[in-house]
Design an enzyme around this catalytic site. Structure first.
Site, PDB file in Angstrom:
ATOM      1  N   SER A  72      33.315  34.450 -27.201  1.00 24.63           N
ATOM      2  CA  SER A  72      34.701  33.985 -27.213  1.00 24.63           C
ATOM      3  C   SER A  72      34.848  32.702 -28.017  1.00 24.63           C
ATOM      4  O   SER A  72      35.947  32.169 -28.138  1.00 24.63           O
ATOM      5  CB  SER A  72      35.191  33.753 -25.777  1.00 24.63           C
ATOM      6  OG  SER A  72      34.407  32.764 -25.150  1.00 24.63           O
ATOM      7  N   THR A 201      37.478  29.717 -23.706  1.00 24.27           N
ATOM      8  CA  THR A 201      37.466  28.616 -24.661  1.00 24.27           C
ATOM      9  C   THR A 201      36.399  27.633 -24.221  1.00 24.27           C
ATOM     10  O   THR A 201      36.235  27.400 -23.026  1.00 24.27           O
ATOM     11  CB  THR A 201      38.833  27.905 -24.667  1.00 24.27           C
ATOM     12  OG1 THR A 201      39.833  28.812 -25.103  1.00 24.27           O
ATOM     13  CG2 THR A 201      38.814  26.693 -25.574  1.00 24.27           C
ATOM     14  N   THR A 219      37.478  27.907 -30.119  1.00 24.60           N
ATOM     15  CA  THR A 219      37.625  29.276 -29.632  1.00 24.60           C
ATOM     16  C   THR A 219      37.908  30.214 -30.795  1.00 24.60           C
ATOM     17  O   THR A 219      38.368  29.772 -31.863  1.00 24.60           O
ATOM     18  CB  THR A 219      38.786  29.373 -28.616  1.00 24.60           C
ATOM     19  OG1 THR A 219      38.866  30.698 -28.100  1.00 24.60           O
ATOM     20  CG2 THR A 219      40.110  29.004 -29.260  1.00 24.60           C
ATOM     21  N   ARG A 229      48.017  34.631 -35.117  1.00 20.95           N
ATOM     22  CA  ARG A 229      48.234  33.989 -33.821  1.00 20.95           C
ATOM     23  C   ARG A 229      47.358  32.745 -33.677  1.00 20.95           C
ATOM     24  O   ARG A 229      46.172  32.760 -33.993  1.00 20.95           O
ATOM     25  CB  ARG A 229      47.922  34.977 -32.697  1.00 20.95           C
ATOM     26  CG  ARG A 229      48.172  34.445 -31.291  1.00 20.95           C
ATOM     27  CD  ARG A 229      46.918  33.976 -30.602  1.00 20.95           C
ATOM     28  NE  ARG A 229      47.133  33.678 -29.185  1.00 20.95           N
ATOM     29  CZ  ARG A 229      46.211  33.155 -28.374  1.00 20.95           C
ATOM     30  NH1 ARG A 229      45.004  32.886 -28.838  1.00 20.95           N
ATOM     31  NH2 ARG A 229      46.490  32.907 -27.100  1.00 20.95           N
ATOM     32  N   THR A 252      41.579  26.119 -20.126  1.00 18.07           N
ATOM     33  CA  THR A 252      41.246  27.443 -20.638  1.00 18.07           C
ATOM     34  C   THR A 252      42.076  28.467 -19.872  1.00 18.07           C
ATOM     35  O   THR A 252      42.483  28.217 -18.742  1.00 18.07           O
ATOM     36  CB  THR A 252      39.739  27.740 -20.478  1.00 18.07           C
ATOM     37  OG1 THR A 252      39.432  29.018 -21.036  1.00 18.07           O
ATOM     38  CG2 THR A 252      39.306  27.719 -19.013  1.00 18.07           C
ATOM     39  N   GLY A 253      42.343  29.603 -20.502  1.00 16.58           N
ATOM     40  CA  GLY A 253      43.134  30.630 -19.830  1.00 16.58           C
ATOM     41  C   GLY A 253      44.113  31.282 -20.782  1.00 16.58           C
ATOM     42  O   GLY A 253      43.823  31.429 -21.978  1.00 16.58           O
TER      43      GLY A 253
END
Length: 340
Positions: A72, A201, A219, A229, A252-253
């Site tokens: 990731s 991340t 990330t 994006r 993060t999320g």
């Protein structure tokens, strides 16, 4: 002001300075999201050798960029709809509050280091896309293919699975059942699931021996994202925030939601207003949960003395890693509040 009042104020200020500098504990520390202990140890190596917090967060993120932490972060991991890997990163100096960031960076592996160059060698804060790659090449970075055999296989599997997961909504053909090209359909409204959005991340906080704070983020963003994006990680106040006077936070999320609320800025403001790290973390997430209960994510908060805590929502647990003068990195598991 009377002489008596002047000396009363002076005495109170002296007492506060003594309390602030002597009686509150202070401990150099590095902290990062997830159990990426190689990142933690590398960042601590810089601090331990009297390096700066900025150098530490950059080095820690570099480890994940090169080592593809959970696929990731860095090259060859999460791909966009075209099968390409692009990178987002940010670095922020808690002393000057200068920052540098890149978004949708192509063909350069060390995104955090490009962000550092933006901060150190330009009057800008944020560069994106192919222009950011061109800047990186001017700064001496090597252009590299970010695709790997793994990412090629992932792209083929995604196409074979009718382009699932998918970040499109309100379009035709139905993005939950078909690949594109898509066009607008004002009558369609499709919710995205937590599984569709899953991404990680690496966020690093460092407090050095000179009591200076910095944060770094890196990330490759949401898996199968729409090309172009940019997530929350490179956005100051959302992915991370640092202020030497009060502390720092990294998150993060679900970045597409988190960037709307600037949780890291809110957390540091909470520290400024006298909250503890745990209260500051909880409060910053509650502002999101109140509006979007299906949100998932986590935040780590550290005050200027190195005290730290975290809060999370939507997952079962969230793990973060820290190291001080201990011999090895330590993990902390946080139980998350549940989606209702």
């Amino acid at each position: 002001m009377s002489i008596q009042k002047f000396f009363e104020v002076l005495f109170c200020n002296l007492l506060f300075d003594i309390y602030d500098s002597k009686y509150l504990s202070y401990e150099p520390i590095v902290i990062n999201t997830w159990p990426f202990y190689n990142c933690t140890n590398k960042a601590w190596e810089i601090i331990e050798n009297n390096g700066s917090a900025l150098d530490a967060v950059e080095a820690g993120c570099n480890i994940c960029e090169q080592g593809q932490c959970s696929r990731s972060v860095g090259y060859g991991g999460h791909i966009d709809e075209n099968g390409e890997t692009t990178l987002d990163a940010m670095i922020m100096d808690g002393e000057s509050q200068e920052m540098g960031a890149v978004g949708s960076l192509y063909k350069i592996k060390n995104a955090i280091s490009v962000a550092r160059k933006i901060m150190d060698y330009t009057q800008h804060s944020f560069l994106v896309g192919e222009a950011a790659t061109k800047f990186a090449l001017q700064m001496g970075f090597e252009e590299e293919n970010l695709t790997t055999n793994y990412s090629i296989k992932e792209f083929k599997n995604w196409l074979d699975n009718k382009c699932q997961p998918n970040f499109r909504k309100n379009v035709l053909p139905d993005p939950k059942k078909n690949c594109g090209p898509y066009h607008q359909n004002v009558y369609q409204n499709i919710e995205r699931s937590k599984e569709d959005l899953a991404s990680d991340t690496v966020g690093v906080i460092a407090l050095d021996f000179n009591r200076k704070i910095a944060i770094g983020m890196s990330t490759n963003g949401a898996d199968h994202k729409i090309p172009g994006r940019v997530g929350d990680s490179p956005i100051p106040g959302s992915g991370g925030y640092a202020d030497n006077s009060f502390g720092a936070a990294v998150a993060t999320g679900d970045g597409d939601i988190m960037m709307r609320f600037l949780p890291c800025y809110q957390a540091v403001e909470n520290l400024r207003n006298g909250m503890t790290p745990i209260d500051a973390a909880n409060n910053s997430l509650q502002k999101i949960i109140k509006k979007i209960p299906s949100f998932y994510g986590a935040i780590i908060v550290m005050d200027k003395f190195g005290n730290h805590s975290a809060s999370c929502h939507g997952w079962e647990t969230f793990t973060y890693t820290y190291r001080t003068r201990e011999k090895s990195a330590r993990f902390i598991d946080i139980k998350c509040s549940k989606i209702r």
